[in-house]
Design a protein around this motif. Structure first.
Motif, PDB file in Angstrom:
ATOM      1  N   ASN A   5     -72.723 -29.584  63.368  1.00  0.00           N
ATOM      2  CA  ASN A   5     -73.561 -28.389  63.300  1.00  0.00           C
ATOM      3  C   ASN A   5     -72.917 -27.207  62.584  1.00  0.00           C
ATOM      4  O   ASN A   5     -73.571 -26.173  62.402  1.00  0.00           O
ATOM      5  CB  ASN A   5     -73.946 -27.946  64.712  1.00  0.00           C
ATOM      6  CG  ASN A   5     -74.712 -29.010  65.456  1.00  0.00           C
ATOM      7  OD1 ASN A   5     -75.860 -29.289  65.144  1.00  0.00           O
ATOM      8  ND2 ASN A   5     -74.071 -29.632  66.445  1.00  0.00           N
ATOM      9  N   ILE A   6     -71.662 -27.341  62.213  1.00  0.00           N
ATOM     10  CA  ILE A   6     -70.959 -26.258  61.526  1.00  0.00           C
ATOM     11  C   ILE A   6     -70.123 -26.817  60.385  1.00  0.00           C
ATOM     12  O   ILE A   6     -69.875 -28.032  60.299  1.00  0.00           O
ATOM     13  CB  ILE A   6     -70.042 -25.472  62.489  1.00  0.00           C
ATOM     14  CG1 ILE A   6     -68.871 -26.342  62.955  1.00  0.00           C
ATOM     15  CG2 ILE A   6     -70.815 -24.924  63.678  1.00  0.00           C
ATOM     16  CD1 ILE A   6     -67.801 -25.580  63.710  1.00  0.00           C
ATOM     17  N   ILE A  19     -72.260 -21.683  60.490  1.00  0.00           N
ATOM     18  CA  ILE A  19     -73.217 -22.395  61.336  1.00  0.00           C
ATOM     19  C   ILE A  19     -74.211 -23.066  60.402  1.00  0.00           C
ATOM     20  O   ILE A  19     -74.841 -22.411  59.580  1.00  0.00           O
ATOM     21  CB  ILE A  19     -73.940 -21.439  62.315  1.00  0.00           C
ATOM     22  CG1 ILE A  19     -72.930 -20.788  63.275  1.00  0.00           C
ATOM     23  CG2 ILE A  19     -74.973 -22.194  63.130  1.00  0.00           C
ATOM     24  CD1 ILE A  19     -72.490 -19.418  62.901  1.00  0.00           C
ATOM     25  N   ASN A  20     -74.352 -24.380  60.515  1.00  0.00           N
ATOM     26  CA  ASN A  20     -75.070 -25.154  59.500  1.00  0.00           C
ATOM     27  C   ASN A  20     -76.231 -25.928  60.118  1.00  0.00           C
ATOM     28  O   ASN A  20     -76.241 -27.158  60.166  1.00  0.00           O
ATOM     29  CB  ASN A  20     -74.091 -26.110  58.801  1.00  0.00           C
ATOM     30  CG  ASN A  20     -74.704 -26.787  57.593  1.00  0.00           C
ATOM     31  OD1 ASN A  20     -75.510 -26.191  56.888  1.00  0.00           O
ATOM     32  ND2 ASN A  20     -74.324 -28.035  57.352  1.00  0.00           N
ATOM     33  N   THR A  55     -70.255 -17.056  59.461  1.00  0.00           N
ATOM     34  CA  THR A  55     -71.524 -16.755  58.800  1.00  0.00           C
ATOM     35  C   THR A  55     -72.500 -17.887  59.056  1.00  0.00           C
ATOM     36  O   THR A  55     -72.177 -18.872  59.732  1.00  0.00           O
ATOM     37  CB  THR A  55     -71.303 -16.519  57.287  1.00  0.00           C
ATOM     38  OG1 THR A  55     -72.458 -15.927  56.716  1.00  0.00           O
ATOM     39  CG2 THR A  55     -70.955 -17.814  56.571  1.00  0.00           C
ATOM     40  N   GLY A  56     -73.725 -17.738  58.522  1.00  0.00           N
ATOM     41  CA  GLY A  56     -74.735 -18.769  58.674  1.00  0.00           C
ATOM     42  C   GLY A  56     -75.068 -19.397  57.337  1.00  0.00           C
ATOM     43  O   GLY A  56     -74.932 -18.762  56.290  1.00  0.00           O
ATOM     44  N   GLY A  58     -77.429 -20.873  54.302  1.00  0.00           N
ATOM     45  CA  GLY A  58     -78.680 -20.449  53.715  1.00  0.00           C
ATOM     46  C   GLY A  58     -78.783 -18.938  53.606  1.00  0.00           C
ATOM     47  O   GLY A  58     -77.832 -18.211  53.898  1.00  0.00           O
ATOM     48  N   GLU A  59     -79.955 -18.465  53.192  1.00  0.00           N
ATOM     49  CA  GLU A  59     -80.163 -17.036  52.971  1.00  0.00           C
ATOM     50  C   GLU A  59     -81.032 -16.387  54.037  1.00  0.00           C
ATOM     51  O   GLU A  59     -81.160 -15.166  54.071  1.00  0.00           O
ATOM     52  CB  GLU A  59     -80.812 -16.822  51.596  1.00  0.00           C
ATOM     53  CG  GLU A  59     -79.959 -17.323  50.440  1.00  0.00           C
ATOM     54  CD  GLU A  59     -80.663 -17.185  49.111  1.00  0.00           C
ATOM     55  OE1 GLU A  59     -81.847 -16.784  49.110  1.00  0.00           O
ATOM     56  OE2 GLU A  59     -80.036 -17.464  48.069  1.00  0.00           O
ATOM     57  N   LYS A  60     -81.648 -17.194  54.916  1.00  0.00           N
ATOM     58  CA  LYS A  60     -82.615 -16.652  55.864  1.00  0.00           C
ATOM     59  C   LYS A  60     -81.992 -16.138  57.160  1.00  0.00           C
ATOM     60  O   LYS A  60     -82.483 -15.182  57.751  1.00  0.00           O
ATOM     61  CB  LYS A  60     -83.675 -17.704  56.206  1.00  0.00           C
ATOM     62  CG  LYS A  60     -84.584 -18.059  55.053  1.00  0.00           C
ATOM     63  CD  LYS A  60     -85.652 -19.060  55.503  1.00  0.00           C
ATOM     64  CE  LYS A  60     -86.606 -19.385  54.361  1.00  0.00           C
ATOM     65  NZ  LYS A  60     -87.650 -20.366  54.791  1.00  0.00           N
ATOM     66  N   ALA A  61     -80.923 -16.799  57.620  1.00  0.00           N
ATOM     67  CA  ALA A  61     -80.441 -16.457  58.959  1.00  0.00           C
ATOM     68  C   ALA A  61     -78.942 -16.620  59.115  1.00  0.00           C
ATOM     69  O   ALA A  61     -78.349 -17.583  58.610  1.00  0.00           O
ATOM     70  CB  ALA A  61     -81.149 -17.320  60.012  1.00  0.00           C
ATOM     71  N   PHE A  62     -78.342 -15.676  59.806  1.00  0.00           N
ATOM     72  CA  PHE A  62     -76.998 -15.821  60.376  1.00  0.00           C
ATOM     73  C   PHE A  62     -77.137 -16.788  61.544  1.00  0.00           C
ATOM     74  O   PHE A  62     -76.702 -17.925  61.485  1.00  0.00           O
ATOM     75  CB  PHE A  62     -76.504 -14.449  60.817  1.00  0.00           C
ATOM     76  CG  PHE A  62     -75.192 -14.458  61.567  1.00  0.00           C
ATOM     77  CD1 PHE A  62     -74.008 -14.712  60.911  1.00  0.00           C
ATOM     78  CD2 PHE A  62     -75.166 -14.179  62.932  1.00  0.00           C
ATOM     79  CE1 PHE A  62     -72.794 -14.717  61.603  1.00  0.00           C
ATOM     80  CE2 PHE A  62     -73.968 -14.171  63.631  1.00  0.00           C
ATOM     81  CZ  PHE A  62     -72.775 -14.437  62.963  1.00  0.00           C
TER      82      PHE A  62
END
Length: 260
Positions: A5-6, A19-20, A55-56, A58-62
């Motif tokens: 998940n990361i 966080i992936n 960090t998170g 993608g661009e949408k969410a941390f």
């Protein structure tokens, strides 16, 4: 170590933990919390890591919150255990880590996501970031330290309003409130975090560890922060970093701290 998940990678003294779970807007579930703890523990014990950036993907969410499906059917006892375990394993763990942790907040940081960011030593955000604690809209309160850390950062009145309205604030408002230290463009967030990390790494890691302990002591019940500072200040005088730092200053050269 392999994670589901990361993502974790170390380069030039910086460990970046991402966080992936983009399909879930990087929502925190139990497995992700455990993996974050494990990755942070590895980084903190590694001589190659001087600063950690979270960090998170993608661009949408941390992190857009906790995975509600995991606890929607919990009772009182299970709910209490969920909060206690999460705080011990991740949120309190980060706050008291001896390695500096920077949250690079990209996109939504809601609920447990904002609580994760607030547990870090400080935060930088991209201009598209949105932050809030919407838990009361689900009939529950923040359970991973949000009711404690948000007032410490933005003040009681603002924290009360944010939590009771379940509303979000944008990056510039977060900067105005003191919730984040810096705001930058979407494509410049990690570069900014790394730039700050570079400034941190020029200094004594031993002294930074003592500073983290001393600052955190001010927010702990029954602990005299001034006494903690005195103790940590005194301990610095027995370190190799102190010898190197003072020698470098007197010799008018750049210090090369051994981290001991």
């Amino acid at each position: 170590m392999t994670y589901q998940n990361i993502l974790s990678q170390t380069s030039n003294g910086i460990t970046q933990i991402t966080i992936n779970r983009p399909s879930k807007l990087n929502a925190l579930n139990r497995d992700t919390i455990q993996e974050l703890h494990d990755a942070l523990e590895v980084a903190n014990e590694s001589k190659d890591t001087k600063v950690i950036i979270i960090t998170g993907s993608g661009e949408k969410a941390f992190v857009a919150g906790a995975d509600i499906s995991e606890f929607a059917d919990f009772d009182v006892k299970k709910g209490g255990k969920l909060a206690a375990k999460g705080q011990e394993l991740l949120f309190d763990y980060i706050e008291n880590l001896s390695t500096p942790v920077i949250a690079a907040v990209n996109g939504f940081a809601l609920g447990g996501g904002l609580e994760l960011a607030m547990a870090c030593h400080f935060r930088v955000a991209s201009i598209n970031a949105k932050m809030g604690l919407p838990e009361v809209s689900l009939g529950v309160i923040p359970g991973y330290g949000g009711t404690q850390r948000l007032p410490q950062l933005v003040g009681k009145g603002r924290a009360m309003e944010m939590i009771m309205t379940a509303g979000m604030i944008d990056a510039n408002k977060a900067l105005e409130y003191g919730l984040v230290n810096h705001v930058t463009g979407e494509g410049e967030l990690i570069a900014l975090a790394e730039k700050i990390a570079g400034k941190i790494m020029r200094n004594s890691s031993v002294a930074i560890k003592g500073a983290i302990k001393s600052i955190n002591a001010n927010y702990k019940d029954g602990v005299d922060g001034f006494k903690t500072e005195i103790k940590q200040f005194g301990k610095c005088f027995g370190t190799e970093d102190f010898k190197e730092g003072t020698s470098a200053f007197l010799e008018k050269r750049k210090a090369d701290f051994p981290g001991q």
